[in-house]
Enzyme design. Structure first.
Site, short mmCIF file in Angstrom:
data_model
loop_
_atom_site.label_atom_id
_atom_site.label_comp_id
_atom_site.label_asym_id
_atom_site.label_seq_id
_atom_site.Cartn_x
_atom_site.Cartn_y
_atom_site.Cartn_z
N LYS A 1 0.86 -1.19 0.00
CA LYS A 1 0.00 0.00 0.00
C LYS A 1 0.89 1.23 0.00
CE LYS A 1 -4.47 0.77 2.19
NZ LYS A 1 -5.24 0.54 3.41
O1 G3P Z 1 -8.96 1.17 4.24
C1 G3P Z 1 -8.99 2.54 4.58
C2 G3P Z 1 -9.76 2.74 5.82
O2 G3P Z 1 -9.16 2.03 6.88
C3 G3P Z 1 -9.98 4.13 6.22
O3 G3P Z 1 -11.13 4.13 6.97
O4 G3P Z 1 -12.72 4.89 8.65
O5 G3P Z 1 -10.31 5.57 8.81
O6 G3P Z 1 -11.79 6.53 7.04
P1 G3P Z 1 -11.52 5.35 7.90
#
Ligand code: G3P
Length: 218
Positions: free
Chosen positions: A83
């Protein structure tokens, strides 16, 4: 559409992987920090549990550091997808890594232009963060539709990985708009299963049978 689980917690991964519905895993530095155990240990456990793509994120932000980390992460398992944050140096690394046969997932994608650049560089996946766009009053799901059009028009093979889910509706809309993968947090995978009518219906079936006095067949 494939379903990935968005967590670095091996226990949560095992729980849902055992249900047979998980195709891969996405992690990020924040998710790794949340587990509260040695990063190396949790990654080794995830690799043992999952036979499918596992996104592990680099921490470097310049080309040389990204390349060094990416090669080391890719050597951990053939399932590792590296990533890489959406940065000019990151995109340069994606280009060279794809030429080396190392799979990449360009993360922190918030615009169709960014997704297009990642695809041009040969990224295996792009991760539009739909929930974070909604969080600031944007339309995250619309971004999935834009990227789908761009990739179809340009015949890019890069997969669209809808990330940063907030609701089951995000997952359904991502599938309807042609995302290749949705990565979903464990607590939101639970929500995908639930519907009050399913619960009420099952309660009634079992209660009716029990009160009938019928003998079960098996
Ligand atoms: O895969 C990306 C994800 O973990 C981000 O999620 O909830 O931190 O915006 P969030």
């Amino acid at each position: 559409m494939q379903l990935f689980i968005d967590t670095a917690d091996p226990e949560a991964i095992k729980k849902y992987y055992d249900l047979g519905i998980i195709d891969g895993v996405t992690t990020n530095p924040s998710l790794a920090a949340k587990v509260g155990r040695a990063y190396r240990d949790i990654v080794n456990e995830i690799i043992q549990i999952v036979n499918g793509p596992i996104s592990l994120e680099v921490l470097g932000t310049n080309y040389d550091e990204i390349m060094r980390e990416a090669r080391a992460l890719a050597a951990l398992s053939e399932n590792v997808v590296v990533k890489i944050p959406m940065l000019p140096e990151g995109i340069k690394a994606v280009k060279h890594l794809s030429q080396e046969g190392i799979k990449t997932n360009v993360t922190l994608v918030f615009s169709a232009a960014q997704a297009w650049l990642a695809a041009k560089a040969g990224a295996s996946y792009v991760s539009p963060f739909i929930g974070r766009i909604d969080d600031i009053a944007g339309d995250g799901i619309e971004l999935i539709a834009e990227i789908r059009d761009i990739f179809d028009n340009g015949l890019y093979e890069t997969k669209i990985l809808a990330a940063s889910d907030r609701t089951p509706r995000h997952v359904v809309q991502a599938a309807m708009l042609g995302a290749d993968v949705a990565t979903v947090k464990p607590e939101n995978i639970d929500k995908l299963f639930k519907h009050p009518l399913s619960k009420d219906g099952l309660d009634k079936f079992l209660k009716d049978f029990e009160s009938s006095g019928l003998e079960p067949l098996v």
